[in-house]
Write a protein that holds these residues in place. Structure first.
Motif, PDB file in Angstrom:
ATOM      1  N   GLY A 258      22.392 -45.280  -0.024  1.00  0.00           N
ATOM      2  CA  GLY A 258      22.083 -46.236   1.027  1.00  0.00           C
ATOM      3  C   GLY A 258      20.595 -46.276   1.336  1.00  0.00           C
ATOM      4  N   LEU A 259      20.262 -46.910   2.440  1.00  0.00           N
ATOM      5  CA  LEU A 259      18.871 -47.066   2.844  1.00  0.00           C
ATOM      6  C   LEU A 259      18.680 -46.425   4.216  1.00  0.00           C
ATOM      7  N   SER A 260      17.597 -45.700   4.367  1.00  0.00           N
ATOM      8  CA  SER A 260      17.276 -45.100   5.658  1.00  0.00           C
ATOM      9  C   SER A 260      15.780 -45.235   5.894  1.00  0.00           C
ATOM     10  N   PRO A 261      15.364 -45.300   7.158  1.00  0.00           N
ATOM     11  CA  PRO A 261      13.931 -45.436   7.438  1.00  0.00           C
ATOM     12  C   PRO A 261      13.152 -44.244   6.896  1.00  0.00           C
ATOM     13  N   LEU A 262      12.052 -44.519   6.231  1.00  0.00           N
ATOM     14  CA  LEU A 262      11.221 -43.443   5.698  1.00  0.00           C
ATOM     15  C   LEU A 262       9.785 -43.909   5.571  1.00  0.00           C
ATOM     16  N   GLY A 263       8.891 -42.953   5.402  1.00  0.00           N
ATOM     17  CA  GLY A 263       7.479 -43.244   5.219  1.00  0.00           C
ATOM     18  C   GLY A 263       6.948 -42.618   3.946  1.00  0.00           C
ATOM     19  N   TYR A 264       5.713 -42.911   3.638  1.00  0.00           N
ATOM     20  CA  TYR A 264       5.119 -42.414   2.391  1.00  0.00           C
ATOM     21  C   TYR A 264       5.115 -40.896   2.335  1.00  0.00           C
ATOM     22  N   ASP A 265       4.824 -40.232   3.462  1.00  0.00           N
ATOM     23  CA  ASP A 265       4.764 -38.775   3.469  1.00  0.00           C
ATOM     24  C   ASP A 265       6.112 -38.141   3.111  1.00  0.00           C
ATOM     25  N   ASP A 266       7.194 -38.880   3.347  1.00  0.00           N
ATOM     26  CA  ASP A 266       8.532 -38.359   3.049  1.00  0.00           C
ATOM     27  C   ASP A 266       8.825 -38.324   1.550  1.00  0.00           C
ATOM     28  N   ILE A 267       8.118 -39.143   0.794  1.00  0.00           N
ATOM     29  CA  ILE A 267       8.499 -39.309  -0.618  1.00  0.00           C
ATOM     30  C   ILE A 267       7.357 -39.037  -1.594  1.00  0.00           C
ATOM     31  N   LYS A 268       6.182 -38.692  -1.085  1.00  0.00           N
ATOM     32  CA  LYS A 268       5.006 -38.615  -1.967  1.00  0.00           C
ATOM     33  C   LYS A 268       5.124 -37.534  -3.036  1.00  0.00           C
ATOM     34  N   ASP A 269       5.952 -36.507  -2.786  1.00  0.00           N
ATOM     35  CA  ASP A 269       6.068 -35.415  -3.746  1.00  0.00           C
ATOM     36  C   ASP A 269       7.376 -35.440  -4.524  1.00  0.00           C
ATOM     37  N   VAL A 270       8.131 -36.518  -4.420  1.00  0.00           N
ATOM     38  CA  VAL A 270       9.415 -36.617  -5.116  1.00  0.00           C
ATOM     39  C   VAL A 270       9.177 -36.783  -6.613  1.00  0.00           C
ATOM     40  N   ALA A 271       9.920 -36.024  -7.411  1.00  0.00           N
ATOM     41  CA  ALA A 271       9.848 -36.157  -8.870  1.00  0.00           C
ATOM     42  C   ALA A 271      11.045 -36.967  -9.362  1.00  0.00           C
ATOM     43  N   TYR A 272      10.834 -37.797 -10.367  1.00  0.00           N
ATOM     44  CA  TYR A 272      11.883 -38.677 -10.879  1.00  0.00           C
ATOM     45  C   TYR A 272      12.166 -38.362 -12.341  1.00  0.00           C
ATOM     46  N   SER A 273      13.424 -38.523 -12.719  1.00  0.00           N
ATOM     47  CA  SER A 273      13.807 -38.340 -14.114  1.00  0.00           C
ATOM     48  C   SER A 273      13.260 -39.488 -14.956  1.00  0.00           C
ATOM     49  N   LEU A 274      13.302 -39.332 -16.271  1.00  0.00           N
ATOM     50  CA  LEU A 274      12.838 -40.399 -17.155  1.00  0.00           C
ATOM     51  C   LEU A 274      13.670 -41.661 -16.968  1.00  0.00           C
ATOM     52  N   GLN A 275      14.970 -41.493 -16.774  1.00  0.00           N
ATOM     53  CA  GLN A 275      15.841 -42.647 -16.543  1.00  0.00           C
ATOM     54  C   GLN A 275      15.462 -43.351 -15.248  1.00  0.00           C
ATOM     55  N   GLU A 276      15.179 -42.562 -14.216  1.00  0.00           N
ATOM     56  CA  GLU A 276      14.780 -43.168 -12.939  1.00  0.00           C
ATOM     57  C   GLU A 276      13.434 -43.867 -13.061  1.00  0.00           C
ATOM     58  N   GLN A 277      12.544 -43.321 -13.859  1.00  0.00           N
ATOM     59  CA  GLN A 277      11.247 -43.975 -14.069  1.00  0.00           C
ATOM     60  C   GLN A 277      11.433 -45.324 -14.773  1.00  0.00           C
ATOM     61  N   ASP A 278      12.391 -45.394 -15.695  1.00  0.00           N
ATOM     62  CA  ASP A 278      12.700 -46.673 -16.340  1.00  0.00           C
ATOM     63  C   ASP A 278      13.204 -47.683 -15.315  1.00  0.00           C
ATOM     64  N   ARG A 279      14.087 -47.219 -14.421  1.00  0.00           N
ATOM     65  CA  ARG A 279      14.601 -48.108 -13.384  1.00  0.00           C
ATOM     66  C   ARG A 279      13.480 -48.544 -12.442  1.00  0.00           C
ATOM     67  N   MET A 280      12.557 -47.674 -12.167  1.00  0.00           N
ATOM     68  CA  MET A 280      11.439 -48.024 -11.298  1.00  0.00           C
ATOM     69  C   MET A 280      10.601 -49.136 -11.915  1.00  0.00           C
ATOM     70  N   ARG A 281      10.350 -49.031 -13.223  1.00  0.00           N
ATOM     71  CA  ARG A 281       9.577 -50.084 -13.887  1.00  0.00           C
ATOM     72  C   ARG A 281      10.317 -51.420 -13.832  1.00  0.00           C
ATOM     73  N   TYR A 282      11.619 -51.372 -14.003  1.00  0.00           N
ATOM     74  CA  TYR A 282      12.416 -52.603 -13.909  1.00  0.00           C
ATOM     75  C   TYR A 282      12.356 -53.171 -12.489  1.00  0.00           C
ATOM     76  N   ASN A 283      12.563 -52.315 -11.494  1.00  0.00           N
ATOM     77  CA  ASN A 283      12.619 -52.785 -10.112  1.00  0.00           C
ATOM     78  C   ASN A 283      11.278 -53.304  -9.606  1.00  0.00           C
ATOM     79  N   ARG A 284      10.190 -52.867 -10.191  1.00  0.00           N
ATOM     80  CA  ARG A 284       8.880 -53.367  -9.763  1.00  0.00           C
ATOM     81  C   ARG A 284       8.728 -54.864 -10.018  1.00  0.00           C
ATOM     82  N   GLN A 285       9.578 -55.406 -10.879  1.00  0.00           N
ATOM     83  CA  GLN A 285       9.568 -56.857 -11.089  1.00  0.00           C
ATOM     84  C   GLN A 285      10.066 -57.610  -9.852  1.00  0.00           C
TER      85      GLN A 285
END
Length: 336
Positions: A258-285
């Protein structure tokens, strides 16, 4: 590149920022409507979402009434009413009342997704079968209610949508696929493609809609726009952080969290899998985020590829002033 003048509109979901209450989020929607009207935006749509902690917009028909009273020139409408959640007669009566309050200034944007999870959708409308034929029947019935008519031999002949007013809201079908574009073409309604949900196939969906459009009592020529997440700032670091937050939001949603309120400081150190990085590139469209020059170039390219002269901007930002500034910069780019 096309020199056609691009109109700008707003789709606002009343996002609840971190540290902000739902009441404050609604007040921000009201302030944004007033501000973008002053900037020259064409329309202001509010959404229908349920059972989420990050979006306060659940009842657009209520919010539209208030926004119409707080504005005077900009079109106000839904982006959209999720038809499977509602009785068609009730939608007709809600929007006839809105037309009585703001004649000639109301948009009825409609979708066939529930705007929530299936369990919540079943609670909103226990008889909802999520059937395509039900949605088509709703569209036909809705037009009949707006024109005080009914198919011969049906129970609708005994029913009128009250109040009976002289004007009909502009009807838009909203979709992230091409199917609703075909329905919009058949019924002679306007069509809005949700690029912010699905960044693939929108241009073709709009083209097919235009080719198959059948004029109606309400609309003689096809009318289409596209909606996309936009963030414009002269501060490149703010742009970078915004992209990172949006990346994370999309991944969390796809994880089923789901979605919850968050800020940059909450996620700046999150690491993503290669699959998630692929999804990120897709979603940036789904997002155009950048400095003014970059945003103008990219939005102009999208408008040209879609063959539309109106872009509906959906902007979520950690800071409300940044959200206002993004819409101001867009206005400077396209409306001045």
């Amino acid at each position: 590149m096309s020199t056609t003048k691009i109109r700008l509109s707003v789709l606002d979901q009343s996002p609840i920022r971190k540290g902000v209450t739902a009441e404050q989020a609604i007040q921000e929607t009201i302030a944004l409507a007033k501000y973008t009207e002053q900037l020259g935006y064409t329309r202001f749509w509010v959404s229908e979402h349920h059972n989420t902690g990050s979006l306060a917009g659940s009842t657009p028909e209520v919010l539209i009434a208030y926004l119409a009273a707080q504005t005077s020139t900009m079109r106000i409408g839904s982006g959209g009413i999720m038809m499977p959640n509602h009785s068609t007669l009730k939608v007709a009566e809600n929007f006839r009342m809105l037309e009585a309050l703001a004649p000639g200034r109301v948009d009825l944007g409609m979708g066939r997704a529930p705007g929530t999870d299936r369990i919540t959708a079943a609670m909103l409308n226990p008889s909802n079968h999520f059937a395509e034929n039900d949605f088509v029947e709703q569209l036909a019935d809705l037009r009949n209610y707006f024109h005080d008519r009914a198919e011969p031999g049906t129970i609708q002949q005994k029913i009128r949508a009250i109040p009976q007013v002289q004007t009909v809201p502009a009807m838009w079908l909203l979709s992230s696929s091409g199917q609703s574009g075909l329905f919009a073409a058949h019924f002679g309604m306007a069509f809005s493609f949700a690029h912010f949900i699905n960044p693939v196939g929108g241009a073709q969906a709009v083209q097919t809609y235009k080719e198959r459009f059948q004029p109606s009592e309400e609309l003689q020529q096809s009318e289409a726009n596209m909606a996309i997440f936009v963030f414009c700032s002269e501060d490149e670091e703010k742009v970078r952080q915004h992209k990172a937050v949006m990346d994370h939001r999309f991944i969390e949603f796809e994880r089923g969290r789901g979605l919850s309120p968050l800020g940059y400081d909450d996620i700046k150190d999150v690491a993503y899998s290669l699959q998630e990085q692929d999804r990120m590139r897709y979603n940036r469209q789904r997002v155009v985020a950048g400095t003014p020059a970059m945003v103008k170039t990219r939005l102009s390219q999208l408008a040209e590829s879609y063959g539309v002269n109106e872009i509906v901007a959906v902007t979520i930002a950690e800071d409300f002033d940044d959200r206002l500034e993004s819409y101001r910069l867009l206005a400077d780019l396209f409306l001045n």
